[in-house]
Scaffold this motif. Structure first.
Motif, PDB file in Angstrom:
ATOM      1  N   VAL A 161       0.837  -1.194   0.000  1.00 45.32           N
ATOM      2  CA  VAL A 161       0.000   0.000   0.000  1.00 45.32           C
ATOM      3  C   VAL A 161       0.874   1.247   0.000  1.00 45.32           C
ATOM      4  CG1 VAL A 161      -1.710   1.326   1.280  1.00 45.32           C
ATOM      5  CG2 VAL A 161      -1.881  -1.169   1.187  1.00 45.32           C
ATOM      6  N   ASP A 162       0.570   2.174  -0.906  1.00 45.14           N
ATOM      7  CA  ASP A 162       1.290   3.438  -0.995  1.00 45.14           C
ATOM      8  C   ASP A 162       0.287   4.513  -1.412  1.00 45.14           C
ATOM      9  OD1 ASP A 162       2.914   5.603  -1.437  1.00 45.14           O
ATOM     10  OD2 ASP A 162       4.307   4.590  -2.790  1.00 45.14           O
ATOM     11  N   GLU A 163      -0.219   5.234  -0.432  1.00 49.99           N
ATOM     12  CA  GLU A 163      -1.254   6.235  -0.710  1.00 49.99           C
ATOM     13  C   GLU A 163      -0.786   7.346  -1.628  1.00 49.99           C
ATOM     14  OE1 GLU A 163      -0.566   5.026   2.228  1.00 49.99           O
ATOM     15  OE2 GLU A 163      -2.427   4.206   3.082  1.00 49.99           O
ATOM     16  N   ALA A 164       0.524   7.504  -1.776  1.00 47.74           N
ATOM     17  CA  ALA A 164       1.047   8.561  -2.630  1.00 47.74           C
ATOM     18  C   ALA A 164       0.911   8.232  -4.123  1.00 47.74           C
ATOM     19  CB  ALA A 164       2.518   8.833  -2.300  1.00 47.74           C
ATOM     20  N   ARG A 165       0.718   6.964  -4.435  1.00 46.49           N
ATOM     21  CA  ARG A 165       0.582   6.562  -5.829  1.00 46.49           C
ATOM     22  C   ARG A 165      -0.861   6.744  -6.301  1.00 46.49           C
ATOM     23  NH1 ARG A 165       3.943   7.025  -8.925  1.00 46.49           N
ATOM     24  NH2 ARG A 165       3.131   5.364 -10.258  1.00 46.49           N
ATOM     25  N   GLY A 213      -2.846   3.869  -5.360  1.00 50.68           N
ATOM     26  CA  GLY A 213      -2.697   3.471  -3.971  1.00 50.68           C
ATOM     27  C   GLY A 213      -1.786   2.295  -3.722  1.00 50.68           C
ATOM     28  N   TRP A 214      -1.028   1.870  -4.749  1.00 47.22           N
ATOM     29  CA  TRP A 214      -0.136   0.721  -4.593  1.00 47.22           C
ATOM     30  C   TRP A 214       1.234   1.021  -5.191  1.00 47.22           C
ATOM     31  CZ3 TRP A 214      -1.799  -3.548  -1.930  1.00 47.22           C
ATOM     32  CH2 TRP A 214      -3.180  -3.675  -1.735  1.00 47.22           C
ATOM     33  N   LYS A 240      -3.897  -6.440   2.380  1.00 42.43           N
ATOM     34  CA  LYS A 240      -3.242  -5.165   2.111  1.00 42.43           C
ATOM     35  C   LYS A 240      -1.890  -5.134   2.823  1.00 42.43           C
ATOM     36  CE  LYS A 240      -7.492  -2.547   1.333  1.00 42.43           C
ATOM     37  NZ  LYS A 240      -8.295  -1.363   1.714  1.00 42.43           N
ATOM     38  N   ARG A 245       1.735  -3.809   3.814  1.00 41.43           N
ATOM     39  CA  ARG A 245       2.369  -2.507   4.021  1.00 41.43           C
ATOM     40  C   ARG A 245       3.872  -2.692   4.248  1.00 41.43           C
ATOM     41  NH1 ARG A 245      -1.492   1.436   4.644  1.00 41.43           N
ATOM     42  NH2 ARG A 245      -3.618   0.636   4.901  1.00 41.43           N
TER      43      ARG A 245
END
Length: 240
Positions: free
Chosen positions: A137-141, A144-145, A165, A167
């Motif tokens: 999970v990467d909210e900056a993308r 979100g992945w 999910k 992390r």
């Protein structure tokens, strides 16, 4: 054979990237997939997973459903029931239902055909296996992945409902209890191995027959060597 539903969002996602991006793994350690192409059950499960999670976007344009049935020891009825989506026929090639223009509009480029993804590079199956296990999970993308093997990958983890999910932390990957998927870690690893094995098979279907034939060739050569040795002993017996 595992049969899973495809949500509209994740069915449209790009699961894998073209082989040209393998170098993007850089210094990432690739896990040994230890693929056994003689394990027909694994190939069958991999085919089911691919058709449920990948085939909406990715085609296998050099593989026919009929060849798949023959090699994986499936009946045409099983292929039609569990693998064929839409109105495709058993003799047709495994093309995607995603229009090229839609793929370009949604992802910036059309999802690649995966017929030869696992072919042509040493360790390519290990790359696929590790890649599919390395989403987090990467909210900056935008979606979100992200992925440690292919940084800033422009696709989500389409298998998140199976894996959960994941992390990224300094110690490695973690999955919170409330974010777990339907499969345990061991079950998910096996599912990824099955997909990797299936794509390895698709990349070179003749490898199934070659590996199977190779055993008999070795046995024949061993027998012939023994026979030649005994014959040599017989010929040289009188000389000594």
């Amino acid at each position: 054979m595992l049969k899973s539903r495809i949500s509209a969002l994740f069915a449209a996602a790009v699961l894998l990237v073209a082989p040209a991006f393998v170098s993007a793994a850089g210094d990432v350690h690739l896990e040994d997939a230890q693929i056994d192409l003689q394990d027909k059950a694994s190939l069958q499960r991999g085919a089911g997973l691919f058709m449920n999670y990948c085939a909406a976007c990715h085609s296998l344009q050099y593989m026919r459903y009929s060849r798949l049935a023959e090699d994986l020891e499936l009946t045409p009825e099983q292929v039609e029931q569990f693998l064929i989506k839409g109105d495709a026929k058993i003799g047709e090639v495994m093309k995607t239902g995603l229009a090229k223009g839609d793929g370009q509009a949604w992802f910036g480029k059309a999802p690649p055909d995966l017929s030869t993804t696992a072919r042509g590079k040493i360790g390519q199956e290990d790359w696929i296996y590790t890649f599919l296990k390395s989403f987090y999970v990467d909210e900056a993308r935008p979606m979100g992945w992200n992925n440690t093997v292919l940084a800033n990958a422009s696709m989500p983890n389409v298998l998140w409902e199976l894996q959960g999910k994941q992390r990224k932390t300094e110690e490695g990957f973690v999955i919170q209890e409330h974010e777990r998927g339907r499969l345990s870690e061991a079950e998910y690893d096996r599912a990824i191995l099955d997909i990797s094995a299936f794509l390895t098979y698709v990349g070179e279907p003749a490898r199934l027959q070659r590996e199977s034939l190779g055993v008999w060739v070795i046995l024949f050569l061993s027998f012939f060597t023994l026979l030649a040795y005994l014959l040599k002993q017989e010929y040289w017996k009188d000389v000594h």
